[in-house]
Design a protein around this motif. Structure first.
Motif, PDB file in Angstrom:
ATOM      1  N   GLU A 293      35.881  40.883  32.947  1.00 37.26           N
ATOM      2  CA  GLU A 293      37.278  40.527  33.195  1.00 37.26           C
ATOM      3  C   GLU A 293      38.109  41.802  33.185  1.00 37.26           C
ATOM      4  OE1 GLU A 293      40.711  37.645  31.237  1.00 37.26           O
ATOM      5  OE2 GLU A 293      38.591  37.317  30.786  1.00 37.26           O
ATOM      6  N   LEU A 294      38.850  42.036  34.256  1.00 30.30           N
ATOM      7  CA  LEU A 294      39.589  43.284  34.410  1.00 30.30           C
ATOM      8  C   LEU A 294      40.926  43.233  33.676  1.00 30.30           C
ATOM      9  CD1 LEU A 294      39.014  44.006  38.218  1.00 30.30           C
ATOM     10  CD2 LEU A 294      37.696  44.847  36.266  1.00 30.30           C
ATOM     11  N   THR A 295      41.269  44.332  33.034  1.00 30.02           N
ATOM     12  CA  THR A 295      42.571  44.459  32.391  1.00 30.02           C
ATOM     13  C   THR A 295      43.597  44.904  33.438  1.00 30.02           C
ATOM     14  OG1 THR A 295      42.228  46.789  31.850  1.00 30.02           O
ATOM     15  CG2 THR A 295      41.430  45.157  30.260  1.00 30.02           C
ATOM     16  N   ASP A 296      44.861  44.832  33.079  1.00 30.14           N
ATOM     17  CA  ASP A 296      45.917  45.287  33.992  1.00 30.14           C
ATOM     18  C   ASP A 296      45.742  46.765  34.328  1.00 30.14           C
ATOM     19  OD1 ASP A 296      47.031  42.786  34.004  1.00 30.14           O
ATOM     20  OD2 ASP A 296      48.532  43.228  32.445  1.00 30.14           O
ATOM     21  N   ALA A 297      45.343  47.545  33.332  1.00 26.85           N
ATOM     22  CA  ALA A 297      45.145  48.984  33.555  1.00 26.85           C
ATOM     23  C   ALA A 297      43.999  49.223  34.548  1.00 26.85           C
ATOM     24  CB  ALA A 297      44.848  49.680  32.228  1.00 26.85           C
ATOM     25  N   GLU A 298      42.925  48.446  34.423  1.00 29.56           N
ATOM     26  CA  GLU A 298      41.793  48.592  35.343  1.00 29.56           C
ATOM     27  C   GLU A 298      42.171  48.169  36.759  1.00 29.56           C
ATOM     28  OE1 GLU A 298      37.817  48.014  32.576  1.00 29.56           O
ATOM     29  OE2 GLU A 298      39.052  46.254  33.037  1.00 29.56           O
ATOM     30  N   ASN A 299      42.994  47.140  36.876  1.00 32.91           N
ATOM     31  CA  ASN A 299      43.474  46.716  38.196  1.00 32.91           C
ATOM     32  C   ASN A 299      44.316  47.803  38.849  1.00 32.91           C
ATOM     33  OD1 ASN A 299      42.619  43.988  38.998  1.00 32.91           O
ATOM     34  ND2 ASN A 299      43.568  43.335  37.086  1.00 32.91           N
ATOM     35  N   ARG A 300      45.196  48.431  38.063  1.00 33.97           N
ATOM     36  CA  ARG A 300      46.027  49.518  38.598  1.00 33.97           C
ATOM     37  C   ARG A 300      45.164  50.703  39.012  1.00 33.97           C
ATOM     38  NH1 ARG A 300      49.516  47.986  34.349  1.00 33.97           N
ATOM     39  NH2 ARG A 300      48.673  49.653  33.026  1.00 33.97           N
ATOM     40  N   SER A 301      44.202  51.045  38.162  1.00 31.05           N
ATOM     41  CA  SER A 301      43.308  52.166  38.464  1.00 31.05           C
ATOM     42  C   SER A 301      42.504  51.898  39.733  1.00 31.05           C
ATOM     43  CB  SER A 301      42.359  52.400  37.280  1.00 31.05           C
ATOM     44  OG  SER A 301      41.439  53.423  37.564  1.00 31.05           O
ATOM     45  N   LEU A 302      42.086  50.645  39.899  1.00 31.83           N
ATOM     46  CA  LEU A 302      41.328  50.271  41.092  1.00 31.83           C
ATOM     47  C   LEU A 302      42.165  50.476  42.349  1.00 31.83           C
ATOM     48  CD1 LEU A 302      38.898  48.949  42.507  1.00 31.83           C
ATOM     49  CD2 LEU A 302      39.951  46.731  42.055  1.00 31.83           C
ATOM     50  N   LEU A 303      43.413  49.992  42.330  1.00 28.21           N
ATOM     51  CA  LEU A 303      44.289  50.123  43.498  1.00 28.21           C
ATOM     52  C   LEU A 303      44.553  51.593  43.830  1.00 28.21           C
ATOM     53  CD1 LEU A 303      46.868  47.269  42.767  1.00 28.21           C
ATOM     54  CD2 LEU A 303      45.098  47.297  44.539  1.00 28.21           C
ATOM     55  N   ILE A 304      44.773  52.393  42.785  1.00 28.99           N
ATOM     56  CA  ILE A 304      45.027  53.828  42.999  1.00 28.99           C
ATOM     57  C   ILE A 304      43.809  54.502  43.622  1.00 28.99           C
ATOM     58  CG2 ILE A 304      45.416  56.038  41.829  1.00 28.99           C
ATOM     59  CD1 ILE A 304      47.134  54.438  39.789  1.00 28.99           C
ATOM     60  N   ASN A 305      42.625  54.195  43.080  1.00 29.47           N
ATOM     61  CA  ASN A 305      41.404  54.822  43.592  1.00 29.47           C
ATOM     62  C   ASN A 305      41.103  54.387  45.019  1.00 29.47           C
ATOM     63  OD1 ASN A 305      39.591  56.537  41.656  1.00 29.47           O
ATOM     64  ND2 ASN A 305      40.626  55.032  40.367  1.00 29.47           N
ATOM     65  N   ILE A 306      41.296  53.103  45.313  1.00 29.59           N
ATOM     66  CA  ILE A 306      41.071  52.631  46.681  1.00 29.59           C
ATOM     67  C   ILE A 306      42.040  53.333  47.627  1.00 29.59           C
ATOM     68  CG2 ILE A 306      41.303  50.646  48.229  1.00 29.59           C
ATOM     69  CD1 ILE A 306      40.248  48.881  46.003  1.00 29.59           C
ATOM     70  N   GLY A 307      43.312  53.409  47.222  1.00 29.50           N
ATOM     71  CA  GLY A 307      44.309  54.076  48.059  1.00 29.50           C
ATOM     72  C   GLY A 307      43.943  55.522  48.333  1.00 29.50           C
ATOM     73  N   MET A 308      43.528  56.237  47.275  1.00 30.95           N
ATOM     74  CA  MET A 308      43.160  57.647  47.435  1.00 30.95           C
ATOM     75  C   MET A 308      41.965  57.808  48.357  1.00 30.95           C
ATOM     76  SD  MET A 308      43.664  59.079  43.533  1.00 30.95           S
ATOM     77  CE  MET A 308      42.895  60.645  43.960  1.00 30.95           C
ATOM     78  N   ASN A 309      40.957  56.945  48.195  1.00 32.74           N
ATOM     79  CA  ASN A 309      39.767  57.037  49.040  1.00 32.74           C
ATOM     80  C   ASN A 309      40.080  56.707  50.492  1.00 32.74           C
ATOM     81  OD1 ASN A 309      36.990  57.559  47.637  1.00 32.74           O
ATOM     82  ND2 ASN A 309      38.167  56.373  46.164  1.00 32.74           N
ATOM     83  N   VAL A 310      40.942  55.717  50.720  1.00 28.66           N
ATOM     84  CA  VAL A 310      41.312  55.359  52.090  1.00 28.66           C
ATOM     85  C   VAL A 310      42.063  56.514  52.744  1.00 28.66           C
ATOM     86  CG1 VAL A 310      42.764  53.854  53.497  1.00 28.66           C
ATOM     87  CG2 VAL A 310      41.291  52.864  51.735  1.00 28.66           C
TER      88      VAL A 310
END
Length: 335
Positions: A274-291
């Motif tokens: 189960e993802l925490t809010d911090a993990e969700n934010r980190s995921l979005l940031i990392n996806i954005g950076m990779n894209v």
């Protein structure tokens, strides 16, 4: 205009990096060198083409330390040659008066109370480099696992059974499984977006990872797209692989390791965290950076291949005009 070959070479290299599927891990054949080394020159010959891990101990050693060394050698033999080619493992009998004691002394390991002692001699070490290019293993824990960790850290060799996790892929898997629980129609779109996002991340991983991690990235991507086709793919594959591993006692260690790696990745879909809010934010940031990196990379590549860097067309040289100018210059000098 730049030659076609130089312009297309980056594209070819990128195409190979993206499209190539890493070969299956081959079974190991190289073993720890069993015959003890009695001269330093013999060890340095082994260091011509790889690092050398040296064990100094009694000729007839026994006990837990000896068993740990045997376990290291067993794991070394079972590991693929491609993964352990960076290092050879040899032994020196420190109490052997036929030369081993002399090698132990040169290594600074002639105190029997400290045995077994381990040293790493770097590739290409010569007599003139000795002992500056020798690194002693100084940890008190001399278990096979710790010795393997030391070799991985110092040489890059991966000895034994390793199961890899890609943290961002694990987080994507959790997000993928969670998608659509509230809105099935939107969830399917979200799942497809995540699956294609995993593909972009895998491409980026392949540019900076070794062969093992490239293979792991491919397994993650395969799981995403297979589950898009069939929701119960991960559970069915998990049950099938477990049954196969229990049933087939003759399965090679390399194959068993591959199966364990697949199970580990599938577990990220069957038992998502189960993802925490911090993990969700980190995921979005990392996806954005990779894209962003991926798009920038593609744009740069297209500019290299199809850019308007055409050389300006040179005006043809008028040979007669040049000749007349030269004649006029000569005439001026004569006057």
């Amino acid at each position: 205009m730049a030659p076609i070959r130089s312009r297309c070479l980056p594209a070819l290299l990128i195409a190979v990096a993206i499209a190539a599927v890493p070969a299956a891990v081959s079974a190991g054949t190289t073993k720890c060198i069993e015959d003890p080394m009695n001269t330093l020159s013999a060890i340095l010959r082994e260091a011509d083409d790889s690092d050398v891990f040296v064990r100094v101990d009694k000729q007839y050693a026994y006990g837990d330390d000896s068993k740990q060394y045997d376990e290291l050698c067993s794991a070394y033999e079972k590991s693929s040659d491609d993964r352990k080619k960076q290092v050879k493992i040899v032994k020196v009998n420190g109490d052997d008066t036929d030369g081993g004691d002399g090698v132990a002394k040169e290594l600074g390991a002639d105190d029997e109370d400290t045995w077994p002692t381990y040293f790493l001699i770097k590739k290409g070490t010569k007599n003139s480099d000795f002992p500056q290019s020798v690194k002693a293993y100084e940890e008190e824990d001399r278990s096979s696992d710790k010795l393997a960790e030391f070799l991985h850290r110092e040489t890059g060799a991966t000895i034994g059974s390793f199961v890899y996790s890609l943290g961002m892929m694990d987080t994507l898997a959790s997000k993928f499984v969670d998608a659509g629980k509230e809105d099935a129609r939107y969830g399917e779109i979200q799942r497809r977006a995540i699956a294609f996002g995993s593909k972009i991340m895998a491409i980026m991983i392949k540019f900076r990872a070794d062969n093992d991690l490239k293979m792991v990235a491919d397994l993650y991507v395969k799981a995403f797209f297979k589950i898009l086709e069939s929701d119960d793919y991960a559970q069915k594959q998990t049950d099938r692989i477990k049954k196969l591993m229990e049933k087939d006692n003759s399965m090679s260690n390399a194959k068993r390791e591959q199966m364990s790696q697949k199970l580990h990745i599938l577990s990220k879909f069957t038992e998502p965290k189960e993802l925490t809010d911090a993990e969700n934010r980190s995921l979005l940031i990392n996806i954005g950076m990779n894209v962003v990196l991926f798009v920038a990379f593609v744009v740069t590549l297209l500019q290299m291949i199809f850019g308007s860097g055409e050389e300006a067309e040179k005006e043809p040289v008028d040979a007669e005009a040049v000749e007349e100018a030269e004649d006029e210059e000569v005439d001026e000098k004569e006057d």
